[in-house]
Design an enzyme around this catalytic site. Structure first.
Site, short mmCIF file in Angstrom:
data_model
loop_
_atom_site.label_atom_id
_atom_site.label_comp_id
_atom_site.label_asym_id
_atom_site.label_seq_id
_atom_site.Cartn_x
_atom_site.Cartn_y
_atom_site.Cartn_z
N ASP A 142 42.71 42.85 36.56
CA ASP A 142 41.40 42.22 36.74
C ASP A 142 41.05 41.51 35.44
OD1 ASP A 142 38.85 41.45 37.34
OD2 ASP A 142 38.05 43.47 37.63
N GLU A 195 39.03 50.43 45.60
CA GLU A 195 38.97 50.94 44.23
C GLU A 195 37.74 51.84 44.06
OE1 GLU A 195 38.66 47.33 41.90
OE2 GLU A 195 36.50 47.18 42.27
N GLU A 252 42.93 39.66 39.91
CA GLU A 252 41.52 39.57 40.33
C GLU A 252 40.73 38.63 39.44
OE1 GLU A 252 37.71 42.62 41.01
OE2 GLU A 252 39.76 43.39 40.78
N HIS A 280 35.19 52.82 29.02
CA HIS A 280 35.78 51.98 30.06
C HIS A 280 35.62 50.53 29.61
CE1 HIS A 280 37.29 51.43 34.15
NE2 HIS A 280 36.45 50.44 34.30
N LYS A 317 44.89 49.57 38.52
CA LYS A 317 44.41 48.26 38.10
C LYS A 317 44.19 48.29 36.60
CE LYS A 317 40.14 46.67 39.10
NZ LYS A 317 39.05 46.05 39.90
N LYS A 339 42.36 46.37 33.30
CA LYS A 339 41.33 45.44 32.87
C LYS A 339 41.85 44.65 31.68
CE LYS A 339 37.71 46.46 35.51
NZ LYS A 339 36.96 45.47 36.32
N LYS A 341 31.81 43.98 48.04
CA LYS A 341 30.95 44.90 47.30
C LYS A 341 29.57 44.88 47.93
CE LYS A 341 33.40 44.47 42.88
NZ LYS A 341 33.34 44.05 41.45
N ASP A 368 36.50 37.87 43.45
CA ASP A 368 35.49 38.92 43.35
C ASP A 368 34.12 38.31 43.11
OD1 ASP A 368 33.92 41.13 42.92
OD2 ASP A 368 34.94 41.80 41.11
#
Length: 371
Positions: free
Chosen positions: A197, A325, A223, A21, A166, A168, A272, A248
């Site tokens: 993001d 998410e 983001e 990831h 989304k 990255k 979060k 964020d």
């Protein structure tokens, strides 16, 4: 209901991911969960989780540091004391320990789980009551390979598991990131919502160029394009473009949310529980955003099932314009929870049992514990 905390225990649990990831600051092949067990004076238990992304490459709290803060400072500060809920627990933790919101979030979650079990109600009820039994959930395409991301997105669309994605970006040059984004947007089709993001990777000048290009491509949300400290640039971007900006890292708690709103920010806030210090603390930020007319999004630190469910209980009490998410458990090869929530048709169903509504798989919990 008043709870007297008798004992707090913590463990590090390492679970591999289904694929690498890739973020702008790190590539994850394994996720480390800090798991907390809180036992009250009657022997009842509650569970909590604290999880961060990429260790110290993401922020100031590492899994090892979270466990140390819990064992060395937070547990001694609260054990033997009685608490009626998260407000009194937060006060007891904040006095001797500054910051360390990830560690505090695990303890607040464990208290809510314990209290919900004792009262026979879900955590969402303790937080104000769920307004929906399920929430929309997107998937992040972050293998680092454009073709692989397109194939993965098409497969998930065909399976009906997710309807929004989304990306990255930020680890490569702006030109490379834009080519990657446009290819995925075109590959998955106009009817699919695509967000990106940047994880703070751009400076203000690059962000203006990037936002303009992403708006032209047809991206729905960007983001945290700039560093968390650059509030002026974040506000300017939110006012300059029709393409919405999602804050964020710049909004950890209600104080950050108020300051950004007061400066003129017009986008959305990513909630979060780990950033704020727990589910109840994250709702304080949400309420500031609602008062300022700022949209909400249920964010993740790529928690396992325990932390994800804790977040879902909080998010279920809110109107989330941008959904959630909360796909963290799906990124892991295995689970330490015996009855994980159901992901189907682009949504995740909130567990309905007392407390968090989930049960630990003791064998897998022991297997994945760091020795």
């Amino acid at each position: 209901m008043s709870i007297q905390i008798a004992r707090i225990e913590s463990w590090l649990v390492d679970i591999p991911t289904i694929r690498p990831h890739k973020l702008s600051m790190a590539t994850m092949g394994c996720q480390t969960l800090t798991i907390v067990k809180m036992t009250d004076s009657d022997g009842a238990t509650g569970w909590g989780e604290a999880t961060t992304i990429g260790g110290l490459s993401y922020g100031p709290e590492s899994p090892e540091g979270i466990k140390s803060a819990i064992d060395t400072y937070l547990a001694p500060a609260v054990c033997g004391k009685r608490f009626d809920g998260p407000a009194s627990l937060a006060a007891a933790m904040n006095l001797p320990v500054k910051g360390n919101t990830f560690a505090k979030s695990a303890l607040e979650t464990a208290l809510l789980d314990l209290q919900g079990k004792r009262l026979g109600v879900p955590v969402s009820t303790l937080l104000g009551g769920a307004i929906t039994p399920s929430l929309p959930v997107l998937w992040t395409l972050a293998s680092g390979d454009t073709g692989r991301d397109i194939d993965e997105g098409k497969r998930l669309l065909a399976e009906g598991r997710h309807q929004a994605f989304k990306l990255k970006i930020g680890a490569k040059t702006l030109a490379e990131d834009l080519r990657h984004t446009q290819a995925i947007k075109e590959g998955l089709g106009d009817g699919v919502s695509i967000r990106v993001d940047v994880n703070q990777a751009w400076d203000a000048v690059t962000a203006v160029r990037g936002m303009a290009a992403l708006q032209e491509i047809g991206i729905d949300l960007v983001e945290q394009p700039v560093a968390l400290w650059d509030r002026a640039a974040l506000v300017s971007l939110s006012q300059r473009f029709v393409l919405p900006v999602l804050a964020d890292e710049a909004v950890a708690d209600a104080h950050d949310g108020y300051a950004l709103a007061a400066a003129g920010f017009t986008g959305a806030y990513a909630l979060k529980i780990a950033k704020a210090g727990g589910p109840a603390q994250a709702l304080k930020l949400a309420h500031v955003a609602q008062a300022a007319g700022i949209a909400l999004y249920g964010g993740t630190m790529l928690e396992g099932t325990l932390g994800t469910v804790a977040s879902l209980h909080a998010w279920s009490t809110l109107p989330l314009s941008w959904g959630t998410e909360m796909f963290g458990p799906l990124l892991l090869k295995d689970d330490i929870i015996a009855n994980p929530p159901v992901f189907r048709d682009g949504r995740v169903t909130l567990p309905q049992g007392p407390g968090l509504g989930i049960t630990l798989d003791e064998d897998k919990f022991r297997f994945y514990q760091r020795k």
